[in-house]
Write a protein that holds these residues in place. Structure first.
Motif, short mmCIF file in Angstrom:
data_model
loop_
_atom_site.label_atom_id
_atom_site.label_comp_id
_atom_site.label_asym_id
_atom_site.label_seq_id
_atom_site.Cartn_x
_atom_site.Cartn_y
_atom_site.Cartn_z
N GLY A 116 0.82 -1.21 0.00
CA GLY A 116 0.00 0.00 0.00
C GLY A 116 0.85 1.26 0.00
O GLY A 116 1.83 1.35 0.74
N LEU A 117 0.46 2.22 -0.84
CA LEU A 117 1.25 3.45 -0.96
C LEU A 117 1.32 4.22 0.35
O LEU A 117 2.37 4.79 0.68
CB LEU A 117 0.65 4.33 -2.06
N ASP A 118 0.21 4.25 1.10
CA ASP A 118 0.23 4.99 2.37
C ASP A 118 1.25 4.41 3.34
O ASP A 118 1.99 5.14 4.01
CB ASP A 118 -1.16 4.97 3.00
N ARG A 119 1.29 3.08 3.41
CA ARG A 119 2.23 2.45 4.34
C ARG A 119 3.67 2.63 3.87
O ARG A 119 4.57 2.88 4.68
CB ARG A 119 1.92 0.96 4.46
N ILE A 120 3.89 2.52 2.57
CA ILE A 120 5.25 2.71 2.03
C ILE A 120 5.72 4.14 2.27
O ILE A 120 6.82 4.37 2.80
CB ILE A 120 5.27 2.37 0.53
N ASN A 121 4.88 5.12 1.89
CA ASN A 121 5.27 6.52 2.07
C ASN A 121 5.45 6.87 3.54
O ASN A 121 6.33 7.66 3.90
CB ASN A 121 4.22 7.43 1.43
N GLY A 122 4.63 6.25 4.41
CA GLY A 122 4.78 6.50 5.83
C GLY A 122 6.10 5.99 6.37
O GLY A 122 6.75 6.64 7.20
N ALA A 123 6.50 4.79 5.91
CA ALA A 123 7.77 4.22 6.36
C ALA A 123 8.96 5.05 5.88
O ALA A 123 9.93 5.27 6.62
CB ALA A 123 7.90 2.78 5.87
#
Length: 332
Positions: A116-123
């Motif tokens: 998921g993009l949100d999880r990737i960008n958050g990390a």
């Protein structure tokens, strides 16, 4: 007379002292072998060699011959790094399947699968917020587009990256040559304040981000999905990726803050040589465009210019003339 000690540098680099020594040898024809002790890199790279009739003197290799040899060595290093990158991708693709948990996530903290993009960008944002020293990034084509989503993502990245620079960090990014004139890319480096550097190459690997040489983010599969990423914290693997980046960085062409245009040899540009290599490998126009980060119409324009330069009348003849021309032996 003893001069200043020779500054240490890479085995494949030529320092200013070595360049000056080689230039003087070209002017004077020969040098005493003892003078090379001040700049041994000129001998190590084969620019100066013992004379046949006097082993105590050195003769310069003709510049045209020296250039071709050094360019060929550079091409061999690039090919070797690409083979290593393919090996690494295959190895971690297998490890990812082995370490998958019941929810599709890697169970080991050294290797985490992010979905998921949100999880990737958050990390990534969290790693940057904790980082203080350096960000290394390989940015493949098609990342910067003219869509509203791209502009929004660019604005968020600008804030995040500027905060990192304000803490005294350094950012180094490698793009493909085609990104040199993309408005969003140009605007990024016009606005960033601090130690932000960029270079370009014909072809780059998949997207990669390394923060403070402790955590790396790479694509999580080989299908090009942007919503799957691998977070790597294993020191040995991160060190390997850093070394790979540093080697590509030395071979890349500066874009910012210093701007150097990719060289053109014999009327054939660096981009056309990259296209020629893919043509002889049998790739279609669509694949060539995708690999080099350009649209198919632009790719066909470059193919037509290459054909005109080599005097080709057909696609089959073009492949033959590319092989005969020797342009694939000259890699920037």
């Amino acid at each position: 007379m003893t001069g200043a000690p020779h500054a240490e540098h890479g085995a494949d680099e030529l320092c200013p002292e070595g360049t000056g020594l080689y230039e003087r040898a070209l002017r004077e024809g020969r040098l005493d072998a003892g003078e090379a002790q001040a700049a041994p890199c000129a001998v190590d790279l084969g620019l100066l060699r013992p004379a046949v009739d006097d082993r105590d003197t050195l003769e310069p290799l003709p510049p045209a011959v020296a250039l071709q040899r050094l360019l060929r060595r550079s091409g061999e290093r690039i090919a070797a790094e690409r083979r290593r990158e393919e090996w690494l991708a295959e190895t971690f693709h297998a490890l990812m399947r082995t370490g998958d948990g019941p929810h599709g996530e890697a169970s080991t903290p050294m290797l985490s699968l992010l979905s998921g993009l949100d999880r990737i960008n958050g990390a990534i944002a969290q790693a940057l917020a904790e980082g203080t020293r350096e960000v290394l990034c390989v940015q493949p084509p098609n990342h910067y587009q003219t869509s509203e989503y791209a502009r929004t993502a660019q604005a968020a990245a600008m804030v995040r990256d500027q905060q990192f620079l304000d803490r005294g960090g350094r950012i180094r990014v490698i793009y493909p040559h085609t990104q040199r004139h993309i408005p969003l890319v140009v605007a990024r480096y016009e606005r960033l304040r601090g130690d932000a550097q960029a270079r370009t190459m014909d072809e780059v690997t998949g997207r990669m981000i390394i923060v403070d040489r402790t955590v790396a983010f790479i694509p999580g599969d080989d299908e090009g999905h942007s919503d799957i990423a691998l977070e790597i914290r294993h020191p040995a693997v991160v060190d390997y990726l850093v070394n790979m980046f540093d080697r590509f960085w030395r071979l890349a062409t500066p874009m910012h803050p210093q701007t150097v245009q990719p060289p053109s040899l014999g009327g054939v540009t660096a981009r056309q040589r990259a296209i020629a290599r893919l043509l002889v490998e049998g790739h279609t126009d669509a694949v060539i465009a995708d690999r080099l980060g350009m649209n198919i119409r632009t790719a066909r324009v470059h193919i037509a210019k290459l054909a005109a330069t080599l005097g080709s009348q057909s696609r089959a003849q073009l492949g033959y003339l590319i092989g005969q021309s020797g342009i694939l032996d000259r890699t920037e």
